[in-house]
Design a protein around this motif. Structure first.
Motif, PDB file in Angstrom:
ATOM      1  N   GLU A 138       0.816  -1.218   0.000  1.00 36.48           N
ATOM      2  CA  GLU A 138       0.000   0.000   0.000  1.00 36.48           C
ATOM      3  C   GLU A 138       0.851   1.271   0.000  1.00 36.48           C
ATOM      4  N   VAL A 139       2.108   1.157   0.454  1.00 37.93           N
ATOM      5  CA  VAL A 139       2.947   2.350   0.545  1.00 37.93           C
ATOM      6  C   VAL A 139       3.626   2.677  -0.780  1.00 37.93           C
ATOM      7  N   ILE A 140       3.479   1.835  -1.799  1.00 35.50           N
ATOM      8  CA  ILE A 140       4.197   2.065  -3.054  1.00 35.50           C
ATOM      9  C   ILE A 140       3.683   3.298  -3.805  1.00 35.50           C
ATOM     10  N   PRO A 141       2.372   3.432  -4.071  1.00 36.00           N
ATOM     11  CA  PRO A 141       1.926   4.652  -4.772  1.00 36.00           C
ATOM     12  C   PRO A 141       2.293   5.958  -4.055  1.00 36.00           C
ATOM     13  N   PRO A 142       2.196   6.024  -2.712  1.00 26.57           N
ATOM     14  CA  PRO A 142       2.587   7.282  -2.051  1.00 26.57           C
ATOM     15  C   PRO A 142       4.042   7.676  -2.243  1.00 26.57           C
ATOM     16  N   ILE A 143       4.893   6.714  -2.591  1.00 25.03           N
ATOM     17  CA  ILE A 143       6.308   7.041  -2.823  1.00 25.03           C
ATOM     18  C   ILE A 143       6.428   8.107  -3.899  1.00 25.03           C
ATOM     19  N   LYS A 144       5.671   7.935  -4.974  1.00 23.34           N
ATOM     20  CA  LYS A 144       5.733   8.879  -6.088  1.00 23.34           C
ATOM     21  C   LYS A 144       5.121  10.230  -5.718  1.00 23.34           C
TER      22      LYS A 144
END
Length: 261
Positions: free
Chosen positions: A104-110
């Protein structure tokens, strides 16, 4: 989802920093390319409209570059953050395969990595305004709220689209086309007050209208954010609906990510 973001905030921040560094690590100028491209775009638009066409009806008595910059730069952030978060699952597929990693934390990285770059552009807007004799005001602080709006809207779309992209890679191309169309129907380099009532209503259906005009309220018009209660309500209603749909779809798709990536 929000609890996971709060819980893993340190991981997200570190990955966002690494993402920002790695994006241009192989080039000589590095991150300068990210800053240079929007600046060149603004320069071209300024030369065309202000110098070439000598158009003053767009921005009235306000210098065109002062009027144009805020809306364009927040749109540039939205465009980059949304496009990259849509493809984030494909880019970070190696993390998906780690058993103990919360995908779930992958999209917020961008979203966060592009925020670092956007902070420079906010400082650039303030600098250019100062050069034109416009001193900072209390309304500049509203940029924190409007930036949060743009980040939340990008995040809601990012979760929705990144959940679908591993199963249908054409989604990223569709998002790019929609964003390009959105650029032309958002009042970035044209004045919405010149539109008919029907056309203005259709333009305001685009949630980014609220954010782009909000940036102008901060840096150009000195208008408090609470002056637009209907637009605010509409924007957050759309954002929350997309957020809910995106997070639910993300949870359903999560068990299958490892199979398709």
């Amino acid at each position: 989802m929000i609890k996971k973001l709060i819980k893993d905030r340190k991981i997200i921040l570190e990955l966002a920093k690494n993402d920002c560094k790695a994006r241009f690590s192989s080039s000589i100028l590095g991150i300068v390319w990210t800053i240079l491209q929007p600046l060149v775009n603004m320069l071209v638009i300024w030369l065309v409209f202000q110098i070439g066409f000598k158009s003053s009806n767009l921005s009235g008595d306000i210098p065109f570059i002062i009027w144009y910059m805020p809306a364009f730069l927040i749109w540039n952030y939205f465009q980059e953050a949304t496009s990259q978060s849509t493809n984030s699952m494909l880019e970070y597929s190696y993390l998906v395969k780690k058993v103990n990693f919360d995908v779930e934390v992958i999209p917020p990285i961008k979203i966060i990595s592009n925020a670092f770059i956007h902070c420079f552009f906010i400082a650039f807007i303030i600098f250019v305004n100062f050069c034109y004799g416009k001193m900072p005001t209390i309304y500049y602080l509203q940029v924190i709220y409007y930036f949060f709006c743009a980040a939340a809207f990008s995040m809601s779309i990012g979760w929705l689209c990144s959940a679908i992209t591993p199963f249908a890679t054409d989604v990223s191309n569709i998002v790019s086309i929609i964003i390009q169309l959105g650029f032309w129907i958002t009042p970035i380099f044209w004045d919405p007050s010149a539109l008919t009532d029907v056309a203005a209503f259709l333009v305001k259906v685009n949630p980014m209208y609220y954010v782009c005009m909000g940036y102008r309220d901060c840096f150009v018009y000195d208008v408090p954010f609470y002056r637009h209660p209907l637009l605010m309500t509409y924007f957050w209603a759309v954002t929350i609906i997309i957020w809910i749909i995106g997070t639910k779809l993300y949870k359903k798709a999560k068990p299958h990510f490892d199979d398709v990536l």
